[in-house]
Design an enzyme around this catalytic site. Structure first.
Site, PDB file in Angstrom:
ATOM      1  N   GLY A  32       0.813  -1.210   0.000  1.00  0.00           N
ATOM      2  CA  GLY A  32       0.000   0.000   0.000  1.00  0.00           C
ATOM      3  C   GLY A  32       0.845   1.259   0.000  1.00  0.00           C
ATOM      4  O   GLY A  32       2.016   1.233  -0.360  1.00  0.00           O
ATOM      5  N   HIS A  38       4.691   2.082  -8.019  1.00  0.00           N
ATOM      6  CA  HIS A  38       3.719   0.983  -8.026  1.00  0.00           C
ATOM      7  C   HIS A  38       2.844   1.037  -9.281  1.00  0.00           C
ATOM      8  O   HIS A  38       2.568   0.005  -9.906  1.00  0.00           O
ATOM      9  CB  HIS A  38       2.808   1.063  -6.795  1.00  0.00           C
ATOM     10  CG  HIS A  38       3.499   0.908  -5.486  1.00  0.00           C
ATOM     11  ND1 HIS A  38       3.643   1.957  -4.610  1.00  0.00           N
ATOM     12  CD2 HIS A  38       4.081  -0.168  -4.900  1.00  0.00           C
ATOM     13  CE1 HIS A  38       4.276   1.532  -3.522  1.00  0.00           C
ATOM     14  NE2 HIS A  38       4.553   0.250  -3.675  1.00  0.00           N
ATOM     15  N   ARG A 188       8.386   5.145   2.102  1.00  0.00           N
ATOM     16  CA  ARG A 188       9.035   5.707   3.296  1.00  0.00           C
ATOM     17  C   ARG A 188       9.538   7.132   3.072  1.00  0.00           C
ATOM     18  O   ARG A 188       9.931   7.793   4.039  1.00  0.00           O
ATOM     19  CB  ARG A 188      10.175   4.794   3.753  1.00  0.00           C
ATOM     20  CG  ARG A 188       9.691   3.487   4.385  1.00  0.00           C
ATOM     21  CD  ARG A 188      10.842   2.671   4.946  1.00  0.00           C
ATOM     22  NE  ARG A 188      10.359   1.572   5.778  1.00  0.00           N
ATOM     23  CZ  ARG A 188      10.139   0.343   5.341  1.00  0.00           C
ATOM     24  NH1 ARG A 188      10.369   0.065   4.056  1.00  0.00           N
ATOM     25  NH2 ARG A 188       9.687  -0.607   6.146  1.00  0.00           N
TER      26      ARG A 188
END
Length: 297
Positions: A32, A38, A188
């Protein structure tokens, strides 16, 4: 319309229905907090399957006791909207209690390559990664799956698992996607302050320097030393490791870090070389890599 499944038995039943109707299933495993990296994986795999699925699961088994499991970003509603925007057919978003019931005790144990690089500072991490990836393959019955080159060691280990276990899954390698300034996209990155984000740019700058030196014909030791010098004098960056790695074997050809610079003998010809780096910027651990083709490939 995007289908979202949270029940594992329902996912298996739906996958069986897709397979019985001759559909080719593609899977993009994620935790996620989706970003353009992604989405690029989804767009790539969309071209290679009939039914495209994304898993969204923050896998507790790959986090150590002092790592960021509790604060890892969770943005499900936004993630679902992004999946729908690129043509994903379905999302698997299971409950951790269903994935790891109290009596769960069977794990995929990777080979010794999992204990190097990120595995050296994150014991058990890749056991958790390979176990959940294998189970995602089983739940979705996917024919193909894609993993980004940013997590190069993870990609290598997954490809090795698929080969060793003769899994009927075609693995695609997704490009490493960067911001315009060179910072590798990562969920992150959201932890970084503006100042820390500026400091983090040195990771790619050092890797790029090493890559350019090798491509110019400089020796590997010199390239590694120059990249190391750039990293160890950088502001706000605590270097964990810097390695030159043979992609065939994942063996280190040279390393630089707290213990200085050391070179290791190569076994056979290296056709694809990777420079791998891990460092902390503030409290955030970041990884990056660049690839160099050798021998005229």
């Amino acid at each position: 319309m995007l289908k979202c499944i949270t029940n594992l038995a329902e996912m298996q039943l739906h996958a069986a229905e897709l397979k019985s109707s001759g559909k080719r299933i593609g899977l993009v495993p994620t935790m996620g907090a989706l970003h353009e990296g992604h989405l690029s994986l989804m767009r790539h795999l969309r071209q290679h399957c009939d039914s495209l699925w994304v898993s969204i699961f923050v896998n507790p088994a790959q986090f150590g006791p002092s790592e960021d499991l509790a604060r890892y970003p969770r943005t499900l509603e936004r993630d679902l909207a992004l999946c729908e925007s690129v043509g994903v057919d379905g999302v698997l978003h299971p409950d951790p209690a269903d994935v790891y019931p109290q009596d769960f005790g069977t794990w995929v144990v990777p080979n010794e390559a999992a204990g190097r690089y990120c595995g050296a500072s994150r014991p058990g991490h890749f056991r958790g990664v390979l176990t959940i990836v294998l189970r995602l393959f089983m739940w979705t019955r996917c024919d193909c799956a894609i993993f980004g080159r940013k997590d190069a060691q993870q990609l290598w280990l997954i490809e090795r698992m698929v080969r060793d276990l003769a899994l009927p899954v075609e693995i695609h390698e997704g490009d490493l996607v960067r911001e315009a300034d060179g910072l590798a996209l990562s969920s992150r990155n959201a932890y970084l302050s503006p100042e820390q984000r500026a400091h983090a740019l040195v990771l790619h700058q050092a890797l790029k320097l090493a890559c350019e030196l090798v491509e110019q014909g400089e020796g590997l030791e010199h390239a590694l030393r120059e990249a190391w010098q750039k990293l160890r004098t950088a502001t706000g960056v605590e270097l964990e490791y810097l390695h030159a790695v043979d992609w065939r074997t994942l063996d280190s050809l040279g390393e630089a870090g707290r213990m200085g610079l050391r070179m290791h003998p190569a076994v056979g010809d290296t056709t694809r070389l990777l420079f791998l780096v891990a460092a902390r910027v503030g409290q955030t651990r970041l990884i990056d890599n660049v690839s160099v083709n050798c021998k005229g490939e």
